[in-house]
Design a protein around this motif. Structure first.
Motif, PDB file in Angstrom:
ATOM      1  N   ALA A  53      83.037 -33.477  70.419  1.00  0.00           N
ATOM      2  CA  ALA A  53      81.687 -33.934  70.758  1.00  0.00           C
ATOM      3  C   ALA A  53      80.988 -32.938  71.681  1.00  0.00           C
ATOM      4  CB  ALA A  53      81.750 -35.313  71.410  1.00  0.00           C
ATOM      5  N   ALA A  54      81.749 -32.392  72.658  1.00  0.00           N
ATOM      6  CA  ALA A  54      81.161 -31.435  73.597  1.00  0.00           C
ATOM      7  C   ALA A  54      80.759 -30.140  72.890  1.00  0.00           C
ATOM      8  CB  ALA A  54      82.158 -31.142  74.719  1.00  0.00           C
ATOM      9  N   LYS A  55      81.603 -29.638  71.992  1.00  0.00           N
ATOM     10  CA  LYS A  55      81.280 -28.404  71.278  1.00  0.00           C
ATOM     11  C   LYS A  55      80.122 -28.612  70.302  1.00  0.00           C
ATOM     12  CE  LYS A  55      84.529 -25.929  73.174  1.00  0.00           C
ATOM     13  NZ  LYS A  55      84.173 -24.888  74.185  1.00  0.00           N
ATOM     14  N   PHE A  56      80.066 -29.787  69.659  1.00  0.00           N
ATOM     15  CA  PHE A  56      78.980 -30.066  68.720  1.00  0.00           C
ATOM     16  C   PHE A  56      77.641 -30.221  69.451  1.00  0.00           C
ATOM     17  CE2 PHE A  56      81.850 -32.096  65.227  1.00  0.00           C
ATOM     18  CZ  PHE A  56      82.441 -30.862  65.042  1.00  0.00           C
ATOM     19  N   GLU A  57      77.716 -30.668  70.706  1.00  0.00           N
ATOM     20  CA  GLU A  57      76.482 -30.760  71.500  1.00  0.00           C
ATOM     21  C   GLU A  57      75.941 -29.366  71.793  1.00  0.00           C
ATOM     22  OE1 GLU A  57      74.836 -32.657  75.738  1.00  0.00           O
ATOM     23  OE2 GLU A  57      76.970 -32.753  75.230  1.00  0.00           O
ATOM     24  N   GLU A  58      76.839 -28.414  72.063  1.00  0.00           N
ATOM     25  CA  GLU A  58      76.416 -27.036  72.342  1.00  0.00           C
ATOM     26  C   GLU A  58      75.868 -26.365  71.088  1.00  0.00           C
ATOM     27  OE1 GLU A  58      79.786 -24.976  73.838  1.00  0.00           O
ATOM     28  OE2 GLU A  58      80.046 -26.271  75.593  1.00  0.00           O
ATOM     29  N   ASP A  59      76.515 -26.612  69.968  1.00  0.00           N
ATOM     30  CA  ASP A  59      76.155 -25.924  68.721  1.00  0.00           C
ATOM     31  C   ASP A  59      76.316 -26.906  67.559  1.00  0.00           C
ATOM     32  OD1 ASP A  59      75.532 -24.044  66.820  1.00  0.00           O
ATOM     33  OD2 ASP A  59      77.495 -23.053  66.859  1.00  0.00           O
ATOM     34  N   PRO A  60      75.300 -27.716  67.274  1.00  0.00           N
ATOM     35  CA  PRO A  60      75.417 -28.741  66.223  1.00  0.00           C
ATOM     36  C   PRO A  60      75.774 -28.120  64.879  1.00  0.00           C
ATOM     37  CG  PRO A  60      73.430 -29.084  67.525  1.00  0.00           C
ATOM     38  CD  PRO A  60      73.985 -27.747  67.930  1.00  0.00           C
ATOM     39  N   PRO A  61      76.836 -28.633  64.217  1.00  0.00           N
ATOM     40  CA  PRO A  61      77.289 -28.027  62.962  1.00  0.00           C
ATOM     41  C   PRO A  61      76.613 -28.600  61.713  1.00  0.00           C
ATOM     42  CG  PRO A  61      78.854 -29.687  63.652  1.00  0.00           C
ATOM     43  CD  PRO A  61      77.779 -29.660  64.700  1.00  0.00           C
ATOM     44  N   LEU A  62      75.766 -29.620  61.879  1.00  0.00           N
ATOM     45  CA  LEU A  62      75.083 -30.228  60.742  1.00  0.00           C
ATOM     46  C   LEU A  62      73.590 -30.320  61.001  1.00  0.00           C
ATOM     47  CD1 LEU A  62      77.483 -33.235  59.936  1.00  0.00           C
ATOM     48  CD2 LEU A  62      77.235 -31.131  58.609  1.00  0.00           C
ATOM     49  N   SER A  63      72.819 -30.204  59.943  1.00  0.00           N
ATOM     50  CA  SER A  63      71.371 -30.384  60.035  1.00  0.00           C
ATOM     51  C   SER A  63      70.895 -31.226  58.868  1.00  0.00           C
ATOM     52  CB  SER A  63      70.646 -29.028  59.997  1.00  0.00           C
ATOM     53  OG  SER A  63      70.924 -28.272  61.147  1.00  0.00           O
ATOM     54  N   SER A  64      69.769 -31.886  59.069  1.00  0.00           N
ATOM     55  CA  SER A  64      69.152 -32.622  57.978  1.00  0.00           C
ATOM     56  C   SER A  64      68.485 -31.644  57.025  1.00  0.00           C
ATOM     57  CB  SER A  64      68.117 -33.604  58.535  1.00  0.00           C
ATOM     58  OG  SER A  64      67.323 -34.127  57.496  1.00  0.00           O
ATOM     59  N   LYS A  65      68.604 -31.881  55.727  1.00  0.00           N
ATOM     60  CA  LYS A  65      67.990 -30.991  54.743  1.00  0.00           C
ATOM     61  C   LYS A  65      66.479 -30.899  54.932  1.00  0.00           C
ATOM     62  CE  LYS A  65      71.294 -31.405  50.929  1.00  0.00           C
ATOM     63  NZ  LYS A  65      71.497 -31.868  49.544  1.00  0.00           N
ATOM     64  N   SER A  66      65.894 -31.974  55.355  1.00  0.00           N
ATOM     65  CA  SER A  66      64.431 -32.008  55.442  1.00  0.00           C
ATOM     66  C   SER A  66      63.878 -31.283  56.643  1.00  0.00           C
ATOM     67  CB  SER A  66      63.945 -33.461  55.471  1.00  0.00           C
ATOM     68  OG  SER A  66      64.501 -34.135  56.597  1.00  0.00           O
ATOM     69  N   THR A  67      64.750 -30.956  57.620  1.00  0.00           N
ATOM     70  CA  THR A  67      64.253 -30.333  58.845  1.00  0.00           C
ATOM     71  C   THR A  67      64.830 -28.960  59.096  1.00  0.00           C
ATOM     72  OG1 THR A  67      65.998 -31.377  60.155  1.00  0.00           O
ATOM     73  CG2 THR A  67      63.929 -32.577  59.954  1.00  0.00           C
ATOM     74  N   VAL A  68      65.612 -28.440  58.152  1.00  0.00           N
ATOM     75  CA  VAL A  68      66.259 -27.139  58.362  1.00  0.00           C
ATOM     76  C   VAL A  68      65.269 -26.004  58.152  1.00  0.00           C
ATOM     77  CG1 VAL A  68      68.013 -25.583  57.448  1.00  0.00           C
ATOM     78  CG2 VAL A  68      68.528 -27.984  57.723  1.00  0.00           C
ATOM     79  N   ASP A  69      65.321 -25.021  59.047  1.00  0.00           N
ATOM     80  CA  ASP A  69      64.538 -23.805  58.831  1.00  0.00           C
ATOM     81  C   ASP A  69      65.158 -23.037  57.668  1.00  0.00           C
ATOM     82  OD1 ASP A  69      64.224 -23.324  62.389  1.00  0.00           O
ATOM     83  OD2 ASP A  69      62.889 -24.386  60.991  1.00  0.00           O
ATOM     84  N   ASN A  70      64.334 -22.253  56.973  1.00  0.00           N
ATOM     85  CA  ASN A  70      64.811 -21.496  55.816  1.00  0.00           C
ATOM     86  C   ASN A  70      65.519 -22.427  54.823  1.00  0.00           C
ATOM     87  OD1 ASN A  70      63.944 -19.086  57.057  1.00  0.00           O
ATOM     88  ND2 ASN A  70      65.892 -18.966  58.178  1.00  0.00           N
ATOM     89  N   LYS A  71      64.828 -23.491  54.501  1.00  0.00           N
ATOM     90  CA  LYS A  71      65.425 -24.552  53.700  1.00  0.00           C
ATOM     91  C   LYS A  71      65.967 -24.055  52.372  1.00  0.00           C
ATOM     92  CE  LYS A  71      64.147 -28.951  51.499  1.00  0.00           C
ATOM     93  NZ  LYS A  71      63.054 -29.899  51.282  1.00  0.00           N
TER      94      LYS A  71
END
Length: 468
Positions: free
Chosen positions: A132-150
């Motif tokens: 949880a602590a590492k994912f807070e620093e660098d989230p490993p997942l993103s929503s398809k609708s909000t990702v840059d360079n989709k």
């Protein structure tokens, strides 16, 4: 946590530490009740399968003032809790993986807690907290609708395949190389690989226990492009080639005791490197290279075609150059055997420019004087760090580009030329993306054969004295 399911009970009954495993599962439930146990069949990188207990659930991670649920799956090995779980992200249909330091492109999670797992100090509860602590620093997942360079990321995700065991792979290989071990040879390998090979990422890991530690500070200061400096073996995850230059020499008097310190160092390195990069070609440059390549093969669990040593490749390239330039033979040659005074030379039966797969020519009275003369001319050339580094880069390039070039690398010699013992010697091997393929053995001259047999005996004796 309900462990009364017939399937769970049946599989848990096969766990080596059943009572301790059940106790740990109950502890996990008290802290993380959302991690639900179930059963499944995990497919390992070599294609073998095993029925295991797994935990599936969501890890709440705070980010940007909100809390996000990250779906994860933990496969518990049958030696749990004395071995760490295999941890994977399980993205939903509207999520994409963001590859980073702690998560590879296939969703495999790599954390210091996994690398340094030591039960009972280590636990799944502590691992989930670290996650949880590492994912807070660098989230490993993103929503398809909000990702840059989709579009780019969606194309990336479309190339990911999922098998029944939950592991993923990319159809297009990533040219990632990791060099393990600081010091002059490690630095020489990094610089040579950067110069000769087309790499997407080069990770230089300074092993603190190694006597060759150091040398990475300047790389951190000047920040070379494509180079990541780390002290965490998990940074090597997903490497196509892993180069190991680490050495740890003791002050013991006996040679076997000195080598044992290197073997002990490898025990904490090699299994983890193989776990982080199960499809890698492992290239060993630690000394003595014949023994340490053998040790690395034993400890890694990788096929012998994918664990090789730098061995006599440098001598072979020098020998071919002398024969071609100074003696006008225009035929490749290789130095084979143990990297010692017992090494011998053999010549190819095809020319340098031939498109035919090379073969080792049988020893003859016409080739021996040429090879002996070339050997004499090589005696003034020492093996410096940068020389070995260039040789390592040459082998690495053959793997990355699937060049199918013949190198004299340290490989399992059992079955070659009548060798019955399990030893590693330098032999001519065709190197490509899947590792090494030995050229067929030939009858050597009496002198050369005697040297090879002497090496086989001495290496077998030394291996018998080591605690691997």
């Amino acid at each position: 946590m309900d462990l009364r399911s017939e399937k769970i009970q049946r599989i848990l009954s096969k766990y080596k530490f059943h009572d301790v495993a059940v106790e740990e599962l109950q502890k996990i439930y008290r802290i993380y009740p959302g991690m639900v146990p179930s059963t499944g069949t995990y497919t390992f990188s070599d294609g073998t399968q095993k029925d295991l207990v797994r935990l599936v659930g969501n890890i709440p991670v705070p980010y940007g003032g909100r809390s996000y649920n990250f779906p994860v799956q933990l496969w518990l090995m049958d030696s749990f809790p004395f071995t760490p779980p295999i941890c994977l992200l399980r993205p939903t249909a509207n999520m994409v993986i963001r590859e980073g330091k702690h998560v590879d492109g296939g969703g495999r999670i790599h954390l210091p807690g996994l690398h340094n797992w030591d039960y009972p100090k280590s636990s799944v509860v502590g691992l989930l907290t670290e996650m949880a602590a590492k994912f807070e620093e660098d989230p490993p997942l993103s929503s398809k609708s909000t990702v840059d360079n989709k579009d780019e990321l969606l194309a990336f995700v479309s190339n990911i395949q999922i098998n029944d065991g939950g592991s993923r792979r990319l159809d297009q290989p990533n040219n990632k190389v990791s060099v393990i071990g600081g010091g002059d040879l490690g630095m020489a390998s990094v610089m040579s690989i950067l110069s000769k090979c087309k790499v997407d990422q080069l990770v230089f890991i300074d092993v603190s226990e190694s006597s060759t530690k150091g040398g990475t500070t300047d790389l951190e200061i000047f920040r070379l492009p494509q180079v990541e400096v780390s002290r965490d073996l998990s940074a090597s995850a997903g490497s196509r080639v892993v180069v190991v230059t680490a050495n740890s020499w003791s002050s013991e008097q006996s040679y076997a005791s000195v080598v044992q310190t290197n073997v002990d160092l490898y025990r904490g390195i090699i299994p983890n490197l193989a776990r982080f990069s199960p499809n890698t070609v492992m290239l060993i440059a630690s000394q003595p290279v014949d023994v340490m390549t053998h040790v690395a093969w034993r400890q890694s669990g990788l096929p012998p075609t994918r664990v090789i040593g730098a061995g006599c490749n440098l001598d072979s390239e020098r020998l071919s150059h002398i024969l071609d330039i100074n003696l006008n033979t225009h035929r490749p040659a290789w130095v084979i055997g143990e990297l010692s005074d017992n090494k011998v030379a053999v010549m190819s039966n095809t020319g340098l420019s031939s498109s035919v797969q090379p073969e080792i020519a049988a020893g003859s009275n016409s080739t021996k004087p040429l090879l002996d003369r070339a050997f004499e001319m090589m005696k003034t050339r020492g093996q410096r760090s940068w020389s070995v580094g260039l040789s390592i880069a040459d082998i690495t390039n053959s793997v990355l580009t699937d060049k199918m070039k013949t190198h004299s690398v340290c490989t399992l010699a059992q079955g070659w030329g009548g060798i019955g013992a399990e030893v590693f010697l330098s032999l001519p091997c065709i190197m490509g993306s899947n590792g090494s393929t030995r050229l067929a053995g030939v009858s050597l001259g009496p002198e050369e054969d005697s040297k090879l047999r002497e090496s086989v005996t001495s290496l077998s004796d030394l291996m018998g004295q080591l605690r691997i």
